[in-house]
Write an enzyme that holds these catalytic residues in place. Structure first.
Site, mmCIF file in Angstrom:
data_model
loop_
_atom_site.group_PDB
_atom_site.id
_atom_site.type_symbol
_atom_site.label_atom_id
_atom_site.label_comp_id
_atom_site.label_asym_id
_atom_site.label_seq_id
_atom_site.Cartn_x
_atom_site.Cartn_y
_atom_site.Cartn_z
ATOM 1 N N SER A 33 0.845 -1.193 0.000
ATOM 2 C CA SER A 33 0.000 0.000 0.000
ATOM 3 C C SER A 33 0.880 1.243 0.000
ATOM 4 O O SER A 33 2.100 1.141 -0.009
ATOM 5 C CB SER A 33 -0.889 0.000 1.247
ATOM 6 O OG SER A 33 -0.097 0.024 2.413
ATOM 7 N N GLY A 35 1.837 3.333 -2.083
ATOM 8 C CA GLY A 35 2.748 3.624 -3.180
ATOM 9 C C GLY A 35 4.039 2.842 -3.176
ATOM 10 O O GLY A 35 4.918 3.082 -4.006
ATOM 11 N N TYR A 36 4.198 1.907 -2.228
ATOM 12 C CA TYR A 36 5.397 1.076 -2.231
ATOM 13 C C TYR A 36 5.419 0.211 -3.486
ATOM 14 O O TYR A 36 4.408 0.050 -4.169
ATOM 15 C CB TYR A 36 5.460 0.203 -0.979
ATOM 16 C CG TYR A 36 5.688 0.976 0.297
ATOM 17 C CD1 TYR A 36 6.842 1.733 0.475
ATOM 18 C CD2 TYR A 36 4.750 0.958 1.314
ATOM 19 C CE1 TYR A 36 7.048 2.441 1.643
ATOM 20 C CE2 TYR A 36 4.956 1.670 2.488
ATOM 21 C CZ TYR A 36 6.107 2.410 2.644
ATOM 22 O OH TYR A 36 6.323 3.119 3.797
ATOM 23 N N LEU A 37 6.552 -0.366 -3.785
ATOM 24 C CA LEU A 37 6.737 -1.117 -5.022
ATOM 25 C C LEU A 37 5.652 -2.172 -5.274
ATOM 26 O O LEU A 37 5.108 -2.221 -6.378
ATOM 27 C CB LEU A 37 8.127 -1.757 -5.055
ATOM 28 C CG LEU A 37 8.503 -2.453 -6.355
ATOM 29 C CD1 LEU A 37 8.519 -1.469 -7.524
ATOM 30 C CD2 LEU A 37 9.861 -3.116 -6.206
ATOM 31 N N ALA A 39 2.577 -2.174 -4.405
ATOM 32 C CA ALA A 39 1.363 -1.449 -4.771
ATOM 33 C C ALA A 39 1.433 -0.948 -6.205
ATOM 34 O O ALA A 39 0.426 -0.926 -6.920
ATOM 35 C CB ALA A 39 1.127 -0.283 -3.817
#
Length: 64
Positions: A33, A35-37, A39
């Site tokens: 979640s 905006g991590y990779l 996501a």
């Protein structure tokens, strides 16, 4: 990311999970979640890849 870079990251998640199991932990949580990779691979709005890691839902889920 190149195919080999993706595989390197995925393999790294696997190696980390193995180390945690060997240390006696029961599970692993992958943060997918904010905006991590992970996501970025899951989102059809961000993941516009045309290879096996993008497109339909099944291919976007491959990363996890």
């Amino acid at each position: 990311m190149t195919e080999s870079e993706i595989r390197e990251v995925v393999d790294g998640y696997g190696r980390a999970a193995r180390r945690l199991r060997e240390a006696g932990l029961d599970g692993v949580e992958v943060v997918a979640s904010h905006g991590y990779l992970p996501a970025q691979f899951l989102s059809p709005h961000v993941n516009v890849r045309t290879d096996g890691w993008g497109g339909d839902r099944k291919r976007r889920l491959r990363f996890l």
